[in-house]
Design a protein around this motif. Structure first.
Motif, short mmCIF file in Angstrom:
data_model
loop_
_atom_site.label_atom_id
_atom_site.label_comp_id
_atom_site.label_asym_id
_atom_site.label_seq_id
_atom_site.Cartn_x
_atom_site.Cartn_y
_atom_site.Cartn_z
N UNK A 1 -9.39 -67.34 60.69
CA UNK A 1 -9.72 -68.61 61.36
C UNK A 1 -9.76 -69.83 60.44
N UNK A 2 -10.24 -69.68 59.22
CA UNK A 2 -10.34 -70.83 58.31
C UNK A 2 -9.27 -70.86 57.22
N UNK A 3 -8.74 -69.70 56.86
CA UNK A 3 -7.82 -69.62 55.73
C UNK A 3 -6.57 -68.83 56.09
N UNK A 4 -5.52 -69.10 55.32
CA UNK A 4 -4.34 -68.25 55.28
C UNK A 4 -4.34 -67.66 53.88
N UNK A 5 -4.11 -66.36 53.78
CA UNK A 5 -4.14 -65.68 52.50
C UNK A 5 -2.72 -65.28 52.11
#
Length: 147
Positions: free
Chosen positions: A14-18
């Motif tokens: 939801x907050x980050x792309x890894x």
């Protein structure tokens, strides 16, 4: 010596792309994250230069993004500009490079999680209501007094 792309895994939260650039024993690591692009370069254990350039699906917050190097890979935590918006792909272009893979070990379909949690909470509340509603007590006049 020619450079080649590093195998890259990615997954969405939801907050980050890894992103994980899979290069063992990397040296001279450089990761540049700007609002629309990631540029990665390093040398592997054999001295081969690895290079990836990714035009991201949508804008990110480069100021709140970071990376971490380990002996096996370089992981990037890229902060989304718009949180809780799922990315259908990593790249702006609708073409998947041969070196880019979804990290299915870490992938979760989080987009519908809130709705599923609400449905479970409603189901639990209904169950509690059924349990706590007291009806008339059963008649016990058929029991023997001789016990």
């Amino acid at each position: 010596m020619a450079r080649q792309p590093a195998k890259t895994l990615w997954y969405d939260r939801p907050r980050y792309v890894f992103l994980e650039f899979c290069v063992e024993d990397s040296t001279d690591v450089k990761v540049d994250i700007d609002d629309h692009r990631v540029v990665f370069s390093c040398k592997n254990a054999d001295g081969v230069e690895m290079y990836n350039e990714i035009n991201l699906y949508t804008r990110v917050n480069s100021k709140d993004s970071q990376q971490k190097r380990s002996d096996r890979s370089i992981t990037c935590f890229i902060r989304k500009w718009k949180e809780k918006v799922a990315w259908p792909r990593l790249t702006k272009e609708n073409i998947k490079p041969v070196w880019l893979f979804v990290d299915f070990d870490n992938w979760r379909d989080w987009e519908g999680d809130e709705e599923a949690e609400m449905a479970m909470a409603e189901q639990y509340a209904e169950l509690l209501q059924k349990v706590t509603v007291k009806g008339t007590p059963p008649a016990m006049d058929d029991l023997d007094d001789d016990i």
